[in-house]
Motif scaffolding. Structure first.
Motif, mmCIF file in Angstrom:
data_model
loop_
_atom_site.group_PDB
_atom_site.id
_atom_site.type_symbol
_atom_site.label_atom_id
_atom_site.label_comp_id
_atom_site.label_asym_id
_atom_site.label_seq_id
_atom_site.Cartn_x
_atom_site.Cartn_y
_atom_site.Cartn_z
ATOM 1 N N LYS A 21 43.827 45.358 77.783
ATOM 2 C CA LYS A 21 44.460 44.848 79.383
ATOM 3 C C LYS A 21 45.496 43.906 78.239
ATOM 4 N N ASP A 22 45.629 42.866 77.274
ATOM 5 C CA ASP A 22 47.160 42.176 77.662
ATOM 6 C C ASP A 22 47.820 42.987 76.818
ATOM 7 N N LEU A 23 47.374 44.653 75.762
ATOM 8 C CA LEU A 23 48.313 45.159 75.916
ATOM 9 C C LEU A 23 48.932 45.817 76.889
ATOM 10 N N ALA A 24 48.425 46.375 77.986
ATOM 11 C CA ALA A 24 48.946 47.045 78.573
ATOM 12 C C ALA A 24 50.251 45.973 79.467
ATOM 13 N N ALA A 25 49.213 44.990 79.303
ATOM 14 C CA ALA A 25 50.470 43.315 80.191
ATOM 15 C C ALA A 25 51.873 44.260 79.304
ATOM 16 N N LEU A 26 51.644 43.964 78.538
ATOM 17 C CA LEU A 26 53.537 44.224 77.972
ATOM 18 C C LEU A 26 53.816 45.786 78.260
ATOM 19 N N THR A 27 53.271 46.206 77.951
ATOM 20 C CA THR A 27 53.963 47.267 77.979
ATOM 21 C C THR A 27 54.025 48.370 79.870
ATOM 22 N N ARG A 72 50.937 58.856 84.347
ATOM 23 C CA ARG A 72 52.788 58.557 83.900
ATOM 24 C C ARG A 72 52.503 58.418 82.397
ATOM 25 N N THR A 73 51.535 58.416 81.313
ATOM 26 C CA THR A 73 51.852 58.960 80.465
ATOM 27 C C THR A 73 53.094 59.505 79.906
ATOM 28 N N SER A 74 52.566 60.749 80.635
ATOM 29 C CA SER A 74 52.946 62.183 80.599
ATOM 30 C C SER A 74 54.633 61.776 80.694
ATOM 31 N N LYS A 75 55.304 60.890 81.875
ATOM 32 C CA LYS A 75 56.472 61.153 82.267
ATOM 33 C C LYS A 75 56.548 60.212 80.797
ATOM 34 N N ALA A 76 56.303 58.460 80.378
ATOM 35 C CA ALA A 76 56.860 58.422 80.158
ATOM 36 C C ALA A 76 57.351 58.367 78.339
ATOM 37 N N LEU A 117 44.914 55.735 74.135
ATOM 38 C CA LEU A 117 45.770 54.525 74.787
ATOM 39 C C LEU A 117 47.007 55.010 74.859
ATOM 40 N N GLU A 118 47.598 56.296 75.273
ATOM 41 C CA GLU A 118 48.500 56.468 76.091
ATOM 42 C C GLU A 118 48.503 56.191 77.363
ATOM 43 N N LYS A 119 47.102 56.854 77.661
ATOM 44 C CA LYS A 119 46.699 57.001 79.240
ATOM 45 C C LYS A 119 46.707 54.969 78.986
ATOM 46 N N ALA A 120 46.151 54.071 78.801
ATOM 47 C CA ALA A 120 45.847 52.828 79.061
ATOM 48 C C ALA A 120 47.681 52.125 79.210
ATOM 49 N N THR A 121 48.033 52.594 78.250
ATOM 50 C CA THR A 121 49.402 51.605 78.518
ATOM 51 C C THR A 121 50.568 52.268 79.149
ATOM 52 N N GLY A 122 50.686 53.363 79.007
ATOM 53 C CA GLY A 122 51.265 54.164 79.902
ATOM 54 C C GLY A 122 52.967 54.536 79.133
ATOM 55 N N GLY A 159 51.210 49.896 81.590
ATOM 56 C CA GLY A 159 50.550 50.224 81.550
ATOM 57 C C GLY A 159 49.472 49.356 82.813
ATOM 58 N N PRO A 160 48.602 50.598 82.884
ATOM 59 C CA PRO A 160 47.294 50.312 83.720
ATOM 60 C C PRO A 160 46.074 49.247 83.479
#
Length: 486
Positions: free
Chosen positions: A68-74, A87-91, A161-166, A76-77
């Motif tokens: 969640k800390d990582l996703a807050a930076l990127t 969302r990941t595919s679009k990114a 990871l891609e799905k979690a970070t977007g 992502g969910p």
């Protein structure tokens, strides 16, 4: 977690997991090296997320809190859910489009696509394994557009990871293979790197939204990803056949040089091998302050030239966690080290982690059997050290050579050391060359040092000094009186 000032380069966030067997110093060195790798690739690390764990989390590398800390930076969910996939595919599509606009033609696509996999479970960590650090977000700073993980990941870990970070995700192996791809210049190096790149990419292919549909026409019954994998297998077979032909030619060239004195510079990437190569041979080899600037083996004669000539080879650099496929692909290049008469292990003495870097080099060379070749340790870049540090190195490594490739006196001293090494194994002999064989006199001068020369009614008498193999061959061709070494 740490933040660094924003730059104009695309920003990325680094992810590292510190295992119990890795010290804080080693972990910091690994992340610093990953920072240099992504910089070489054209990005800047603007944040780092690190966690202590007994092992990588099965599905998402990090524990739930750190994810969640990582996703807050990127942006992502922070969880692996089906909704995050779009969302990941679009990114990734947006990122790839931006890359295509400003990239060179030979810059490859980023790695990180993985096949369909089971989503990571919500709880995939033991809270006691996680060392939580304070998270500081700079709203005015750039938001990372990619995640780079300092480990080799499975296709499902990359996908989750891609799905979690977007955002797109690369692992360390993907970064290294990508750098090799960009820096390969010769036809051989390009083939070697493409083999490693395709071997890495094949298991990470995944279906597109319409990928489950069957193809029509030739190959009917196969999905798009199955056809892509078949194309990769065919291309790998073609590349390996072509590389085998090139390696056969190289073997012939090395065989022709078998009686010449050969020195190979080996060591960690960016240790200063190419700078030393240029200083020893006077050649215009590429020198750059970046990782893996040299991928092609360069062979030049020691300058000023000696008789017999001494050939110096500059080989590809090594690195921690060097992908196995790259080691296998560059096996022919590494054979230069295996067939050398002397290995010069070059290390950056100003880097506090140089002992572990040296061990990486020794390990790879041990795998190909080159650890039996006589060697000498060169502690390069000593001009960056204080006198007390240099004294400590001399005391701890009395047989090593302390030098700077940029100091002519150090290079001249190393040259004498190399010549003394070969002198110790040379023998002397007298060759009686009849006048009818004077056309072969160049062969004698090429492979030996002529100490004295006389003439009589039968021909030319030469007192020569050279390696035992060369002397043995010449004495079979001409009457000779061999003496003991001295």
């Amino acid at each position: 977690m740490s933040k660094t000032p924003p730059t104009s380069r695309p920003p990325v966030v680094l992810v590292g997991v510190q295992f119990p067997t890795v010290s804080d110093t080693e972990h910091a060195a690994d992340l610093a090296e990953l920072t240099r790798l992504v910089h070489t690739l054209g990005y800047d690390a603007v944040a780092t997320v690190s966690q202590r764990r007994g092992a990588l989390a099965t599905g998402t590398v990090l524990g739930k809190g750190k994810l969640k800390d990582l996703a807050a930076l990127t942006g992502g969910p922070g969880v692996v859910s089906s909704g995050a996939r779009d969302r990941t595919s679009k990114a990734r599509a947006k990122w790839e489009a931006a890359q295509e606009e400003g990239a060179e033609d030979d810059v490859p696509e980023p790695f990180g696509d993985g096949p369909e996999a089971v989503d990571a479970p919500e709880e995939d960590f033991d809270p006691e394994d996680e060392e939580t650090s304070e998270t500081e977000l700079d709203a005015s700073g750039p938001r990372p557009t990619m995640v780079v993980v300092d480990h080799e990941l499975s296709p499902s870990q990359l996908r989750n990871l891609e799905k979690a970070t977007g955002v797109p995700v690369m692992d360390r192996t993907g970064v290294i293979v990508d750098i090799f791809h960009r820096h390969a210049r010769s036809h051989e190096a390009r083939m070697q790197v493409e083999i490693a790149r395709l071997s890495y990419l094949a298991p990470r292919l995944r279906e597109s939204s319409g990928g489950s549909e069957r193809q029509q026409g030739r190959g009917s019954g196969d999905s798009a990803v199955e056809l892509d994998r078949r194309k990769i297998r065919d291309r790998l077979a073609e590349l390996r056949a072509g590389l085998a032909a090139i390696e056969k030619e190289q073997d012939q060239r090395r065989y022709a040089r078998r009686e010449q004195l050969r020195v190979a510079l080996v060591g960690y990437t960016n240790a200063g091998k190419s700078s030393l190569m240029r200083a020893l041979t006077g050649s215009e080899v590429l020198v750059a302050d970046q990782l893996f600037a040299t991928l092609d083996t360069t062979v030049r004669a020691l300058h000023p030239e000696t008789r017999p000539r001494v050939l110096v080879s500059d080989t590809v650099g090594f690195i921690q966690k060097l992908p196995h496929d790259l080691v296998a692909s560059f096996r022919s290049t590494l054979d230069e080290a295996l067939e050398a008469s002397l290995l010069l292990y070059v290390v950056d003495a100003s880097d506090p982690t140089w002992p572990s870097q040296l061990e990486v080099t020794r390990t790879v060379l041990r795998e190909i059997g080159a650890d039996v070749v006589p060697s000498k340790l060169l502690l390069n870049k000593c001009d960056r050290l204080e006198e007390a540090a240099r004294d400590a190195l001399r005391a701890e490594h009395p047989d090593a050579v302390l030098l700077s490739a940029h100091r002519p006196e150090d290079v001249a001293s190393l040259r004498l050391d190399i010549l003394r090494f070969f002198e110790a194994s040379m023998v002397e002999a007298q060759l009686n060359i009849p006048y009818s064989s004077q056309g072969r006199i160049g062969e004698v001068y090429e492979h030996t040092t002529v100490l004295a020369e006389e003439y009589d009614e039968h021909g030319r008498k030469l007192r020569v000094r050279g390696l035992p193999a060369a002397i043995a061959r010449l004495t079979r061709a001409f009457p000779a009186e061999q003496t003991e070494p001295g």
